[in-house]
Design an enzyme around this catalytic site. Structure first.
Site, short mmCIF file in Angstrom:
data_model
loop_
_atom_site.label_atom_id
_atom_site.label_comp_id
_atom_site.label_asym_id
_atom_site.label_seq_id
_atom_site.Cartn_x
_atom_site.Cartn_y
_atom_site.Cartn_z
N GLU A 315 -7.93 17.04 -38.45
CA GLU A 315 -8.98 18.06 -38.42
C GLU A 315 -10.21 17.57 -39.18
OE1 GLU A 315 -9.64 22.76 -39.75
OE2 GLU A 315 -7.94 21.61 -40.52
N LYS A 380 -11.58 26.00 -31.82
CA LYS A 380 -10.59 26.83 -32.52
C LYS A 380 -10.87 28.31 -32.26
CE LYS A 380 -8.56 27.39 -37.15
NZ LYS A 380 -8.68 27.02 -38.58
N CYS A 434 -5.36 23.50 -37.52
CA CYS A 434 -4.95 24.06 -38.81
C CYS A 434 -3.89 25.13 -38.63
CB CYS A 434 -6.18 24.59 -39.55
SG CYS A 434 -5.87 25.06 -41.27
#
Length: 557
Positions: A315, A380, A434
């Site tokens: 990430e 995301k 995440c």
């Protein structure tokens, strides 16, 4: 002969009576507690329960702590339903506060990355987050007390209430299903396989029943049948666990999972300290380090990605906006040989087309081709509150507050349902960034089922604590629930390749700097949970509800 048997029977009854008496005394001790002593018992029981989670997996502690919670609710007397609710909810809140405080203490580490700006907030976060999550536990125990039927039925009622509270915790206000109690039944790997049937919320129903039931049943044992009570308690403690273990051993093949043909990935874990990651003077150094690590195999020998089909960076691996820097894309193009692609977490901005201007920021998973061109993109969709955005962003920013990432205006969410990435050489890919990996039943959102999950993350925020290990374990459970392999790349955490049974086939440990090369396990047929998601938990809840009614009626009769 009968004369010889009689003493043995009397001895057995006597031993059973002593066991029942011991448990009954423990129940009375808990029930008699009041004031701060009662608070300390509830808090301590909750705190000890956190040891059942990763990385400790001291699951047997729940055979003690969950019965204590039942007995605290037993003693939640009052002249009115409201009084009984509040007393039981108070005990549940303190239990939950202890559980989440010990299980989530590592959250405070994130506020020390830039201590000059955020350290003052650490005590509030470390206390307020557990306090808020404990409201769900308190609501569960309070509601359970309103219908508290007595006998074994009350254990089933508590299991139903806690499972529902955990489900709500995973959904209300964007949700935070971290350390759901059902994870206590996901280690060892044989037990984890039951997640393929019931999911983590269904396992929560079983966990409360299995761990709270034995001591409660024994303590409730009647004087005329103490041996029967002890036997029932032992059976409740042992038989369900054996059944779950046997199912897992049957489901999980002895041989290693088959690998996809012609695919070899290299995962890079640079372990960049979070306090250095976004310093402008470090940007070039960090990027060049990523490039240098990528060119070497696990032994440190430079091979320039020979034989590697897919390179995986974590990430936000590049501490800048790569799409705004042609020179960075040119370096990526030089790095990648023909037939190799880079999958990397990265930030991007989308500039508004209107004359007014403005921009949106996204935390993304990007796929680059051999020439450094962007080929695919996933933004995301489940952002971290106070980390990637602020509730009421403009209002809080106007009074000087900012999220931990310090991106003015916060990040925006991508499109839903989660799109799959069509990457050459790979089956359809579901990208997770995440903590998106901790949300059960939301991994696959469209009609098409992926064949692979790629999870990029940065657990460097949380240092050398239990947090990264909890995160990794929950990601492994998603693999079992969905029957899909997972490639996990962490800047500083645990990078790994996980097969559809939750088995780790390649791994870089927390704080380990380097790379790991691996094939990719093939997916398996969609398990029951992957097909029906939380409907399986709901079906089990209905069974529990019916059983609690039957047990309550039997006790009343």
């Amino acid at each position: 002969m009968s004369g010889a048997i009689a003493p043995v029977q009397r001895g057995a009854v006597s031993a059973g009576a002593r066991v029942v008496d011991t448990f009954a005394q423990a129940r009375q001790l808990v029930a008699a507690a009041c004031g701060w002593w009662r608070v300390a018992i509830a808090f301590g029981a909750g705190a000890l329960s956190a040891l059942a989670m990763a990385p400790f997996f001291v699951t047997p502690v729940l055979f003690v702590t969950l019965p204590v919670l039942v007995w605290l609710i037993d003693a939640s007397d009052g002249n009115t339903p409201r009084a009984r609710f509040l007393r039981a909810a108070g005990a549940g809140w303190w239990f939950g506060f202890g559980y989440f405080l010990l299980g989530l203490f590592w959250v405070g580490e994130a506020f020390l990355v830039e201590a000059d700006r955020f350290a003052w907030l650490m005590p509030f976060a470390v206390v307020m987050l557990p306090g808020g999550l404990a409201l769900f536990t308190g609501a569960a125990t309070g509601i359970a007390r309103l219908v508290w039927p007595g006998g074994f039925a009350r254990v089933l009622v508590l299991a139903l209430a806690i499972a529902m509270a955990e489900w709500l915790r995973g959904h209300v206000l964007t949700g935070f299903p971290w350390n759901v109690l059902g994870y206590a039944l996901t280690w060892p790997l044989e037990l984890m396989q039951s997640a393929s049937l019931l999911g983590i919320y269904g396992l929560t129903l079983l966990a409360v029943t299995i761990f709270a039931g034995p001591a409660v049943v024994v303590a409730d044992g009647k004087a005329q049948a103490p041996t029967r009570a002890v036997g029932a308690g032992l059976g409740l403690a042992v038989l369900p666990m054996l059944a779950l273990y046997a199912y897992g051993a049957w489901r999980m093949p002895a041989e290693a999972s088959p690998m996809l043909d012609g695919v070899k990935v290299r995962i890079v874990q640079a372990s960049v300290p979070q306090r250095d990651k976004w310093r402008p003077e470090k940007q070039r150094e960090i990027f060049e380090d990523q490039l240098a690590l990528s060119r070497r195999d696990a032994s440190g020998k430079q091979d320039d990605l020979a034989g590697i089909t897919h390179l995986i960076w974590p990430e936000a691996a590049m501490p800048f906006l790569p799409l705004e820097h042609p020179e960075a894309l040119n370096e990526i193009g030089k790095l990648l040989p023909d037939g190799t692609q880079l999958l990397s977490g990265a930030l991007r901005v989308k500039h508004a087309e209107s004359p007014v201007g403005g921009q949106q920021a996204f935390n993304s998973l990007m796929v680059f081709g051999p020439n450094g061109a962007l080929e695919h993109l996933y933004d995301k969709i489940h952002l971290v509150p106070f980390g990637e955005y602020l509730p009421m962003q403009s209002v809080l920013e106007s009074i000087g507050l900012e999220q931990l990432t310090r991106w003015r205006g916060g990040f925006s969410t991508g499109v839903e349902p989660r799109p799959l990435l069509s990457i050459a050489g790979l089956p359809p890919v579901a990208g997770l960034i995440c903590y998106e990996a901790i949300f059960p039943a939301s991994i696959v959102q469209g009609a098409q089922r992926p064949g692979l999950i790629v999870n990029v993350t940065n657990d460097g925020w949380f240092g050398d604590t239990t947090g990264p290990w909890q995160h990794f374990h929950q990601t492994r459970v998603r693999a079992v629930e969905e029957g899909l392999p997972i490639i996990r790349a962490a800047n500083n955490g645990v990078s790994a390749v996980v097969d559809p049974y939750g088995r780790v086939t390649a791994m870089l440990m927390l704080n380990e700097r380097g790379v790991v090369d691996s094939g990719i396990p093939a997916s398996i047929r969609a398990p029951v949970y992957a097909q029906f998601h939380d409907c399986t938990s709901a079906a089990l809840a209905l069974i529990f509800l019916g059983a609690s009614v039957l047990f309550a009626r039997r006790r009343r009769d």
